[in-house]
Every structure is written in C-alpha cells, then in structure tokens.
Design a protein around this motif. Structure first.
Motif, PDB file in Angstrom:
ATOM      1  N   ARG A 169       0.820  -1.213   0.000  1.00 52.57           N
ATOM      2  CA  ARG A 169       0.000   0.000   0.000  1.00 52.57           C
ATOM      3  C   ARG A 169       0.853   1.262   0.000  1.00 52.57           C
ATOM      4  O   ARG A 169       0.427   2.316  -0.464  1.00 52.57           O
ATOM      5  CB  ARG A 169      -0.916   0.007   1.227  1.00 52.57           C
ATOM      6  N   TYR A 170       2.060   1.150   0.528  1.00 56.40           N
ATOM      7  CA  TYR A 170       2.945   2.301   0.707  1.00 56.40           C
ATOM      8  C   TYR A 170       3.828   2.580  -0.518  1.00 56.40           C
ATOM      9  O   TYR A 170       4.550   3.585  -0.543  1.00 56.40           O
ATOM     10  CB  TYR A 170       3.882   2.036   1.885  1.00 56.40           C
ATOM     11  N   ILE A 171       3.810   1.719  -1.525  1.00 58.01           N
ATOM     12  CA  ILE A 171       4.818   1.791  -2.594  1.00 58.01           C
ATOM     13  C   ILE A 171       4.733   3.103  -3.386  1.00 58.01           C
ATOM     14  O   ILE A 171       5.736   3.587  -3.913  1.00 58.01           O
ATOM     15  CB  ILE A 171       4.681   0.573  -3.538  1.00 58.01           C
ATOM     16  N   GLY A 172       3.567   3.690  -3.443  1.00 52.77           N
ATOM     17  CA  GLY A 172       3.439   4.962  -4.131  1.00 52.77           C
ATOM     18  C   GLY A 172       4.181   6.089  -3.437  1.00 52.77           C
ATOM     19  O   GLY A 172       4.687   7.015  -4.078  1.00 52.77           O
ATOM     20  N   ARG A 173       4.284   6.018  -2.108  1.00 58.00           N
ATOM     21  CA  ARG A 173       4.972   7.060  -1.345  1.00 58.00           C
ATOM     22  C   ARG A 173       6.482   6.809  -1.290  1.00 58.00           C
ATOM     23  O   ARG A 173       7.277   7.731  -1.446  1.00 58.00           O
ATOM     24  CB  ARG A 173       4.419   7.129   0.079  1.00 58.00           C
ATOM     25  N   THR A 174       6.885   5.570  -1.048  1.00 56.39           N
ATOM     26  CA  THR A 174       8.306   5.281  -0.839  1.00 56.39           C
ATOM     27  C   THR A 174       9.082   5.099  -2.138  1.00 56.39           C
ATOM     28  O   THR A 174      10.237   5.501  -2.243  1.00 56.39           O
ATOM     29  CB  THR A 174       8.465   4.008   0.009  1.00 56.39           C
ATOM     30  N   GLN A 175       8.465   4.492  -3.139  1.00 56.28           N
ATOM     31  CA  GLN A 175       9.158   4.190  -4.387  1.00 56.28           C
ATOM     32  C   GLN A 175       8.636   4.986  -5.586  1.00 56.28           C
ATOM     33  O   GLN A 175       9.201   4.863  -6.687  1.00 56.28           O
ATOM     34  CB  GLN A 175       9.026   2.689  -4.704  1.00 56.28           C
ATOM     35  N   LYS A 176       7.579   5.753  -5.396  1.00 52.40           N
ATOM     36  CA  LYS A 176       6.980   6.526  -6.493  1.00 52.40           C
ATOM     37  C   LYS A 176       6.541   5.621  -7.644  1.00 52.40           C
ATOM     38  O   LYS A 176       6.724   5.941  -8.824  1.00 52.40           O
ATOM     39  CB  LYS A 176       7.955   7.590  -7.007  1.00 52.40           C
ATOM     40  N   VAL A 177       5.964   4.470  -7.291  1.00 55.52           N
ATOM     41  CA  VAL A 177       5.473   3.513  -8.283  1.00 55.52           C
ATOM     42  C   VAL A 177       3.971   3.364  -8.113  1.00 55.52           C
ATOM     43  O   VAL A 177       3.485   3.154  -7.000  1.00 55.52           O
ATOM     44  CB  VAL A 177       6.170   2.141  -8.136  1.00 55.52           C
ATOM     45  N   ASN A 178       3.252   3.449  -9.210  1.00 61.11           N
ATOM     46  CA  ASN A 178       1.795   3.356  -9.183  1.00 61.11           C
ATOM     47  C   ASN A 178       1.371   2.027  -9.796  1.00 61.11           C
ATOM     48  O   ASN A 178       1.514   1.809 -11.004  1.00 61.11           O
ATOM     49  CB  ASN A 178       1.189   4.522  -9.959  1.00 61.11           C
ATOM     50  N   LEU A 179       0.853   1.132  -8.969  1.00 57.17           N
ATOM     51  CA  LEU A 179       0.417  -0.174  -9.467  1.00 57.17           C
ATOM     52  C   LEU A 179      -0.758  -0.037 -10.431  1.00 57.17           C
ATOM     53  O   LEU A 179      -0.901  -0.838 -11.363  1.00 57.17           O
ATOM     54  CB  LEU A 179       0.025  -1.080  -8.298  1.00 57.17           C
ATOM     55  N   GLY A 180      -1.597   0.961 -10.218  1.00 57.07           N
ATOM     56  CA  GLY A 180      -2.714   1.180 -11.127  1.00 57.07           C
ATOM     57  C   GLY A 180      -2.241   1.516 -12.531  1.00 57.07           C
ATOM     58  O   GLY A 180      -2.837   1.078 -13.524  1.00 57.07           O
ATOM     59  N   PHE A 181      -1.159   2.288 -12.626  1.00 56.42           N
ATOM     60  CA  PHE A 181      -0.595   2.617 -13.937  1.00 56.42           C
ATOM     61  C   PHE A 181      -0.077   1.367 -14.636  1.00 56.42           C
ATOM     62  O   PHE A 181      -0.324   1.154 -15.823  1.00 56.42           O
ATOM     63  CB  PHE A 181       0.533   3.636 -13.757  1.00 56.42           C
ATOM     64  N   LEU A 182       0.643   0.519 -13.903  1.00 59.42           N
ATOM     65  CA  LEU A 182       1.159  -0.720 -14.487  1.00 59.42           C
ATOM     66  C   LEU A 182       0.016  -1.608 -14.964  1.00 59.42           C
ATOM     67  O   LEU A 182       0.097  -2.243 -16.020  1.00 59.42           O
ATOM     68  CB  LEU A 182       2.016  -1.468 -13.461  1.00 59.42           C
ATOM     69  N   HIS A 183      -1.045  -1.655 -14.174  1.00 64.42           N
ATOM     70  CA  HIS A 183      -2.222  -2.454 -14.557  1.00 64.42           C
ATOM     71  C   HIS A 183      -2.861  -1.918 -15.840  1.00 64.42           C
ATOM     72  O   HIS A 183      -3.174  -2.682 -16.755  1.00 64.42           O
ATOM     73  CB  HIS A 183      -3.228  -2.439 -13.409  1.00 64.42           C
ATOM     74  N   ASP A 184      -3.034  -0.612 -15.918  1.00 65.19           N
ATOM     75  CA  ASP A 184      -3.702  -0.024 -17.079  1.00 65.19           C
ATOM     76  C   ASP A 184      -2.894  -0.212 -18.359  1.00 65.19           C
ATOM     77  O   ASP A 184      -3.461  -0.368 -19.445  1.00 65.19           O
ATOM     78  CB  ASP A 184      -3.939   1.471 -16.842  1.00 65.19           C
TER      79      ASP A 184
END
Length: 282
Positions: A169-184
C-alpha cells in the motif's frame, strides 16, 4: 569513467560491478580495492569478448521489443537498497535478437520484500525504455510494435494484474510507483464491468493481441539477472551467453570454417562481417 563508457556502450558485463564501486568513491576501502583489481583482471583475461546482435530483413514485419527486468533484494554488501537491472532487446524470427539497452542501478528507497523490488524494476524499464522505444519504432516502421516484459516473480505479476496489493500500500509514497498505472498499461482489457469489456474489444477492432504483455519467465532464462547481483562463474557465463557476449576468436574460427565451404561471393561477405565485428570489439 573509461570503464563506465565501455560498459554503457558495448560491454554490459561490467555494469553491475561498476555501479557498485561507483557508490564507494567517497568512502573507498580495501575491499573496494580488491574488487577493482578483480575487475581489471577479468578484463585482461576476457579482452576478446564482444557483444553481438543479429536481425534480418525478414524480421521487419515481425520484430518486437522484449525486456527482462530483475532486481536483487538488498544484495549489495555496502547498501541496503535493492539493485534494479534490466536488459532490453529487439527480437525477430528464428531466435534473432539485437540489444537495445541495459542498466544496473540502485533503487531510490529500501525495499522490504522481493515483490516490491521486482515491481520497482518493472516500472522503471516500462517507463524509461519500453514505452519510449515503442513510440520511436512505431514511427519508424509505420506499424504497431508489440512489447513483451519477461518477469520471473509471480507475486509481482499478480500485483500488476490486480492493480493493487495490500502488502504494498505504501509503494506509491516510498518508491513513487503506481500499481494502477502498471495495470492499465499491461492489462487494459481486464475489467469487472461487461460494458467496459465490450467497449475495449470494439476499440481494438476485434484484435485480441496486446501492445504490451507481461509474461512469466523462468529464473534460469532471466537475462536481467546479470545486472543485479554477484554470481558464480557458471551462472555468469550462462548469462553472458544469453545476452550475446561471444569470444571473437572462436567466432572468427567458425566464420573462417564456414567461408571455406562457400562460394567466393559468400567469402567476401563474411570478410566484411569480420571487419565490422572488429569495429565494435572492446
């Protein structure tokens, strides 16, 4: 800097050790000296290794981008951050490939588990290499160019397919990675709404093929593994062979033997190939 220039242009085998040693410039130690000496010893004994790639005019309508992202969770002895490594190539028919890009660098934040570090590596190769190369090649070739991302971590693939992971859940804050973007980007056709599925199929014109696919690959066939960690000699030689690092002396012997059995025209062609190989030889 000379070694870094060579590694970035035609000698990817040195990308990982150079990246690791470069982080120690301000705090050099005897261990760094030992590793630097080992790297120069390797170069002295393997000066005939050359990076080779091959494509044919027959591949023009079939060529695709293939990327191999990988990571090593906290594997560096001097740094808690994981190492992102990837290999990107053009793939044609009959196993022909041509290298496009490779990388070995530390991630910006410390990962807590393997799935996180693998996801960060996948996001980096997608945004920095695959998408720009796809746009460029489609403009040059005038057609859609498909891309395949070969991932060896099942949990990472599942997270990208779902577009969300409770464990990250934290990956967007710590790594600047958006799982939603990868999914889309990689799973645009997956939707719970039947209307969305119908619209997507209609826009695709009935073509079920995807522009960018995320595929599972065995770890033994993961070409990006070379850029993430230290490894034993057997595995190192396997990875070097997979990416196309070939001893030029052995290659010259094979080409000379083949030329002896061919016509004069073929002999002159093979001679020109040898001349070109000498230009990229380090």
């Amino acid at each position: 800097m000379k070694l870094l220039y060579g590694a970035r242009n035609a000698y990817p085998l040195l990308s990982k050790p150079i990246s690791s040693l470069a982080s120690q410039i301000s705090r050099w130690s005897s261990e760094a000296d030992r590793r630097l000496q080992a790297m120069y010893d390797f170069l002295a004994k393997n000066s005939e290794l050359s990076l080779l790639g091959c494509l044919s005019h027959r591949d023009l309508e079939h060529v695709k981008i293939v990327a191999y992202p990988d990571s090593d969770l906290g594997g560096d002895i001097w740094n808690s951050k994981s190492t992102t490594g990837y290999w990107v190539e053009l793939a044609g028919l009959e196993g022909r490939t041509f290298p496009l890009a490779w990388c070995a660098r530390f991630q910006t934040s410390t990962s807590t588990h393997t799935c996180e570090s693998e996801t960060v590596a996948l996001a980096e190769v997608l945004k920095k290499e695959v998408l720009p190369l796809k746009i460029l090649l489609e403009g040059i070739l005038g057609r859609k160019v498909c891309a395949e991302i070969m991932e060896d971590n099942s949990a990472c693939i599942t997270s990208c397919e779902k577009g969300f992971s409770p464990a990250m859940r934290y990956i967007g804050r710590t790594q600047k990675v958006n799982l939603g973007f990868l999914h889309d980007v990689m799973f645009p056709e997956i939707s719970e709404d039947p209307l969305d599925i119908a619209i997507t199929a209609n826009r695709a014109g009935g073509d079920s093929s995807k522009d960018i696919s995320l595929l599972k690959v065995e770890t033994s066939l993961q070409k990006g593994d070379l850029f993430t960690k230290d490894m034993d000699r057997v595995r190192f030689e396997q990875c070097a062979e997979m990416i196309g690092m070939i001893d030029q002396r052995k290659l010259n012997e094979l080409i000379t033997l083949a030329a002896a059995r061919q016509t004069p025209g073929i002999k002159s062609l093979l001679a020109s190939v040898l001349d070109r190989l000498s230009l990229i030889h380090i």
